[in-house]
Structure formats: structure tokens, C-alpha cells
Design a protein around this motif. Sequence first.
Motif, PDB file in Angstrom:
ATOM      1  N   LYS A   1       0.795  -1.289   0.009  1.00 25.50           N
ATOM      2  CA  LYS A   1       0.059   0.054  -0.010  1.00 25.50           C
ATOM      3  C   LYS A   1       0.968   1.231   0.014  1.00 25.50           C
ATOM      4  O   LYS A   1       1.970   1.318   0.473  1.00 25.50           O
ATOM      5  CB  LYS A   1      -1.010  -0.044   1.189  1.00 25.50           C
TER       6      LYS A   1
ATOM      7  N   ASP B   1      -7.577   9.865  -2.310  1.00 21.17           N
ATOM      8  CA  ASP B   1      -7.334   8.520  -2.979  1.00 21.17           C
ATOM      9  C   ASP B   1      -5.819   8.663  -3.594  1.00 21.17           C
ATOM     10  O   ASP B   1      -5.398   7.774  -4.502  1.00 21.17           O
ATOM     11  CB  ASP B   1      -8.272   8.073  -3.996  1.00 21.17           C
TER      12      ASP B   1
ATOM     13  N   ASP C   1      -3.045   5.424   0.228  1.00 25.67           N
ATOM     14  CA  ASP C   1      -4.181   4.293   0.759  1.00 25.67           C
ATOM     15  C   ASP C   1      -4.151   4.883   2.252  1.00 25.67           C
ATOM     16  O   ASP C   1      -5.241   4.372   3.135  1.00 25.67           O
ATOM     17  CB  ASP C   1      -3.486   2.992   0.834  1.00 25.67           C
TER      18      ASP C   1
ATOM     19  N   GLN D   1     -11.481   6.293   5.876  1.00 25.25           N
ATOM     20  CA  GLN D   1     -10.512   5.711   5.397  1.00 25.25           C
ATOM     21  C   GLN D   1      -9.274   5.877   6.415  1.00 25.25           C
ATOM     22  O   GLN D   1      -9.347   6.661   7.174  1.00 25.25           O
ATOM     23  CB  GLN D   1      -9.854   6.617   4.139  1.00 25.25           C
TER      24      GLN D   1
ATOM     25  N   ALA E   1      -6.127  -0.349   5.344  1.00 27.34           N
ATOM     26  CA  ALA E   1      -6.753   0.137   4.038  1.00 27.34           C
ATOM     27  C   ALA E   1      -7.023  -1.147   3.043  1.00 27.34           C
ATOM     28  O   ALA E   1      -8.108  -0.559   2.110  1.00 27.34           O
ATOM     29  CB  ALA E   1      -5.661   0.702   3.365  1.00 27.34           C
ATOM     30  N   ASP E   2      -6.870  -2.331   3.406  1.00 25.41           N
ATOM     31  CA  ASP E   2      -7.375  -3.161   2.498  1.00 25.41           C
ATOM     32  C   ASP E   2      -8.618  -3.743   3.148  1.00 25.41           C
ATOM     33  O   ASP E   2      -9.248  -4.703   2.521  1.00 25.41           O
ATOM     34  CB  ASP E   2      -6.263  -4.455   2.981  1.00 25.41           C
TER      35      ASP E   2
END
Length: 325
Positions: free
Chosen positions: A14, A115, A118, A298, A323-324
Motif C-alpha cells: 500500500k 485517494d 491508501d 479511510q 486500507a485493505d
Amino acid sequence: MIDQIQAKAKALNKRIVLPEGEDARTLHAMKWIVDEGLAQPVLLGNPDVVLPLAKQEGIAIPAHVPLIHPAASEHRDAFAQTYYDLRKRKGATEDEARAAVADELVFGALMVRHDLVDGSVSGAAHPSPDVIRAAIRMIGVGEASALVSSFFLMVMPDGRVCTFADCAVNVEPEAEQLASIGLDAGRAHQQLTGATPRIAFLSFSTIGSAEHPDVDRVRGAVKLARERRPDWTIDGEFQFDSAYVPSVAARKAPNSPLQGDANVFVFPNLAAGNITYKAVQRTSGAEAIGPSLAGLSQPANDLSRGADAEDIVNVVCITALQADG
């Protein structure tokens, strides 16, 4: 546990922004992250400060690692417009917005919102309220959450991995907020460990052993949390031993589905959470990883101002896993 988190982060690769590029600890963490391939770091800071500092520390900033000066960035105008749109109802002017986005914390949070990265990790050189304020204002609270909270991943001496929440942000959460804290901590636990959450809401009472408005608040949180996640095992109110020790649970809460095998512990207020995690860490030798933030739309995380390079690296890896999710 840390090895597992780092291995997962490495596979995800990331892009994580480090707003405190003018701090030597951040530069050493950046080098570590690059050398181990744990993430793609992005540094923020004034090159006139960062580059001499890196040279002084014996660190070469690789060409593929961006070094962005927020005050001179090509994104400044767009970010200022976003800031103005978000804050104009609070009285912000366009000039104030343009000045605000030159701040590394605000700029980093806006990179997450847009964006371009991440996640964000900062706080080694800034007070926690500044880090959290920038994240809440620029990134925002997630749709599934009532508020931003914090958690620690606790690796106990026997290898048991637990999540403690909230230990760093909310002083006296109401039942609705407490339920949200518990569910966000459960999601974080699942993201970081892969284990299904088993959530215990804590109190000085175990399943009706005491009556008090504070106990009622915890019971209300349990009810709300169960309604929202009926697929998870959630119970309370518990004293800590009833949630952690099977033999105690068998006596005090024989009908509880947790049976002393909780892995997420939700404290009734900040005093209880903060005191307990420190006491467990210092007296038992447990490893406390965090604090990390939960509830944002986020990921962005806050560091202790006593953090060293290894702490920064670990929080970057946690942020990558968040973030995943």
C-alpha cells in the motif's frame, strides 16, 4: 504477531503518506519500510529541511519515494477547494483554506481523501488532538461508525492476541458510542489477526451482579452491538476476569457464549481503558501495539510522541492492513 502483520503489509504494498518528513524518526522509518518492501512511503516536508536532515542521519531518500512540499504542491489548489467545501459552514474562508492545506497533517489527510494514498501515519512530532482533528475533518467518520475511537493490539505473554478499546480518545462514551467503539474494534481485530471477533463489554459488574447507571450504559451498548452484528459473539457486562479466564467465566457467567475466551475487550470509559492497557503492558510483559484509530472512512493513524522508527514502521503496516479492509 508483528511478523505476521508485516508480511501481510508487504503483500499488499500500500501507498502510505508520512506527513512528518522533517523528523529524523520518520526518515529512519522510511528507510526501513523501503529496505523491507513493506509499503510505498510518501514523505511530506520542506526539501530545504528534509534533505539536509537525511544527509545528517546518513539516509539516502530513494528516487522513487516522493518528497512533497505541501506549500508548493501541484495539489494545493484542489486541496484548498476541498477544505473550503468541507469547512465553509464552520466559517472557513477561501484564504484560510489555502493556508490550512499547507499544513502537513491536513495535506496528508487530504491525500487520503483524494485517494492519492491508501492511508496516513503521523503524530511522532504532533499532539494527538491535532492528528485526530485533521483526520476527522478531512477524511471523515465512516458510515458504519458513530465516532472515531482507538484501539491497542495486545500480545499477551502466553501468545494470546487481544484488542483493547477505547484507550486513547473518548472519555465517557454513551451507549450508542460504546457500541460503535466495540464493533469498530472487532473489525480491526479481524483485519489484523484474521480471527473472528469475540467481544466483551466490560464493567465492574458481571451479568447483573451490580446495579448502577454506568452498568446500564454498558448493557445498552451490548444490546445495540448485538442488533448490528448478530453473526458475532458479543456479550456483557463483564468484569475483566469473567471475560478472560475460562474457569472464572464458568462460575460467574456459565450461560455466556464467550466462556472466558473474548479477544476484543471494550472498556466503559477512557480512564479504565488507558489504565488497564498500561498496567497489563508494564506488569505482565505484554506487547501493546498502537494506539491505532478506528471509525474513519479511510485509514489514518496517530503515533505517540515517544514513538521510535520501529513504532512508525509497525503502525504503517497496521494502516496498510486497515486500507485493505
